[in-house]
Design a protein around this motif. Sequence first.
Motif, mmCIF file in Angstrom:
data_model
loop_
_atom_site.group_PDB
_atom_site.id
_atom_site.type_symbol
_atom_site.label_atom_id
_atom_site.label_comp_id
_atom_site.label_asym_id
_atom_site.label_seq_id
_atom_site.Cartn_x
_atom_site.Cartn_y
_atom_site.Cartn_z
ATOM 1 N N LEU A 190 0.816 -1.216 0.000
ATOM 2 C CA LEU A 190 0.000 0.000 0.000
ATOM 3 C C LEU A 190 0.853 1.271 0.000
ATOM 4 O O LEU A 190 0.507 2.252 -0.662
ATOM 5 N N THR A 191 1.956 1.260 0.725
ATOM 6 C CA THR A 191 2.794 2.465 0.762
ATOM 7 C C THR A 191 3.441 2.733 -0.591
ATOM 8 O O THR A 191 3.717 3.897 -0.923
ATOM 9 N N ARG A 192 3.657 1.693 -1.370
ATOM 10 C CA ARG A 192 4.261 1.892 -2.698
ATOM 11 C C ARG A 192 3.357 2.704 -3.620
ATOM 12 O O ARG A 192 3.827 3.326 -4.572
ATOM 13 N N ILE A 193 2.048 2.701 -3.344
ATOM 14 C CA ILE A 193 1.132 3.494 -4.169
ATOM 15 C C ILE A 193 0.629 4.719 -3.410
ATOM 16 O O ILE A 193 -0.379 5.317 -3.768
ATOM 17 N N GLY A 194 1.342 5.066 -2.350
ATOM 18 C CA GLY A 194 1.061 6.304 -1.647
ATOM 19 C C GLY A 194 0.027 6.239 -0.545
ATOM 20 O O GLY A 194 -0.385 7.279 -0.019
ATOM 21 N N GLU A 203 -10.659 6.090 1.634
ATOM 22 C CA GLU A 203 -11.211 6.735 0.439
ATOM 23 C C GLU A 203 -10.955 5.943 -0.837
ATOM 24 O O GLU A 203 -11.447 6.309 -1.902
ATOM 25 N N MET A 204 -10.199 4.843 -0.722
ATOM 26 C CA MET A 204 -9.961 3.979 -1.879
ATOM 27 C C MET A 204 -11.228 3.200 -2.220
ATOM 28 O O MET A 204 -11.950 2.741 -1.318
ATOM 29 N N PRO A 205 -11.548 3.000 -3.492
ATOM 30 C CA PRO A 205 -12.679 2.128 -3.838
ATOM 31 C C PRO A 205 -12.413 0.710 -3.349
ATOM 32 O O PRO A 205 -11.326 0.164 -3.600
ATOM 33 N N PRO A 206 -13.343 0.102 -2.643
ATOM 34 C CA PRO A 206 -13.106 -1.247 -2.101
ATOM 35 C C PRO A 206 -12.810 -2.275 -3.192
ATOM 36 O O PRO A 206 -12.077 -3.242 -2.953
ATOM 37 N N GLU A 207 -13.366 -2.069 -4.394
ATOM 38 C CA GLU A 207 -13.121 -3.009 -5.490
ATOM 39 C C GLU A 207 -11.646 -3.010 -5.889
ATOM 40 O O GLU A 207 -11.076 -4.065 -6.210
ATOM 41 N N ILE A 208 -11.020 -1.836 -5.854
ATOM 42 C CA ILE A 208 -9.594 -1.737 -6.195
ATOM 43 C C ILE A 208 -8.752 -2.450 -5.144
ATOM 44 O O ILE A 208 -7.796 -3.170 -5.459
ATOM 45 N N LEU A 209 -9.120 -2.254 -3.877
ATOM 46 C CA LEU A 209 -8.387 -2.931 -2.798
ATOM 47 C C LEU A 209 -8.504 -4.442 -2.928
ATOM 48 O O LEU A 209 -7.543 -5.177 -2.692
#
Length: 383
Positions: A190-194, A203-209
């Motif tokens: 996760l830190t690699r993408i900020g 705030e990330m879309p759950p589908e992306i996670l």
Amino acid sequence: MARAIVHMDMDTFFVSCERLTNSSLNGIPLIIGGGDRGVVASCSYEARKFGVRSAMPIRMAMKLCPQAKIIRGDMDLYSKLSANVTQVIEEKAPIVEKASIDEHYLDITGMDKFYGCYKWTEELAQKVMKEVGLPISFALSVNKTVCKIATGEGKPRGNLEITENNVRSFLNPLSIQKIPMVGEVTFQLLTRIGIRNIQTLSEMPPEILQQMIGKNGVELWKKANGIDNNPVEPYKERKSLSTERTFIQDTIDIPVMKSILVGMVEKLAFQLRSEQWLTSTVVVKIKYANFDTQTRQVGVSYTSADHVLIKSVTELFDKLYDRRMRLRMIGISFKGLVRGTYQIDLFEDTVEMLSLYEALDKMKKRFGFDAVGRADTILKNNL
């Protein structure tokens, strides 16, 4: 009506237990662990100021804090005091879940009608400290995730209440590492993408996670948003784990029987670690061809390590099997179980041994128990 969930956590539990029995340890850097090549099972706040952390190699810890005192640890003492704490809590709380040797969840929903939830919890914590003599922290909130995170933020002895309206403002600025299910691999991904704080994660879309980290992605998104509907689940302590093997044909082949016993130990020890149990009693059972059944047992320091348990089982078998008569059945049991992890038990093992067990367990969980094992257990399993 919002739930009222409490997380109670003993502060530096092993250290506090040692200091309860030896006041000369108060105020000094203290490390619970074992062996020059062992790992830190626990450490005092005085040692943490120098960078010492749990699971750190003892050698590294001593370089960071050479003045620290090292104690191997006493699991019998820790288990006894843990039981005392549980007894005090269960006498007062309506619903209690013992999550580990030093953690409890309480559901006190509705108690505000009769008594302030925070005041009641504070008085219970005081009762634990008075009757058992150990320091304890707690947090009160609407679910298990939020109150567990809050307990960590409030330590030591800084008790917090996070109301329903304040959940998001409390969680948002915290590091994603504060979420219980975020391990090192997920954190690095996760830190690699900020994504470094909980607000960004929420705030990330759950589908992306879900696409990124698999089926746990949606669950992680929920926790970042302060959503956790998991109930506080009281449970009865498991008293034992056991397994038996009845042979198709009675046998006198000792090497094969020992190989089967080793395989049994591997399987049960893996179950102990997976379910976070430690055993204190090993039992071996044999049944002769004439149906005469005998058992023998031995006490061990709390453990879930294959190599410790295999040694005890094979020694018991050698003492128990004293007739030149064929056997019909062999079996083993692990009794006297307490909650705890394999890392807790590694007072005498090396860093290399810890790494080996972690790697083996990961492979077994991913590919199945039979994916990897000792060479001597791949023997004759079709007797």
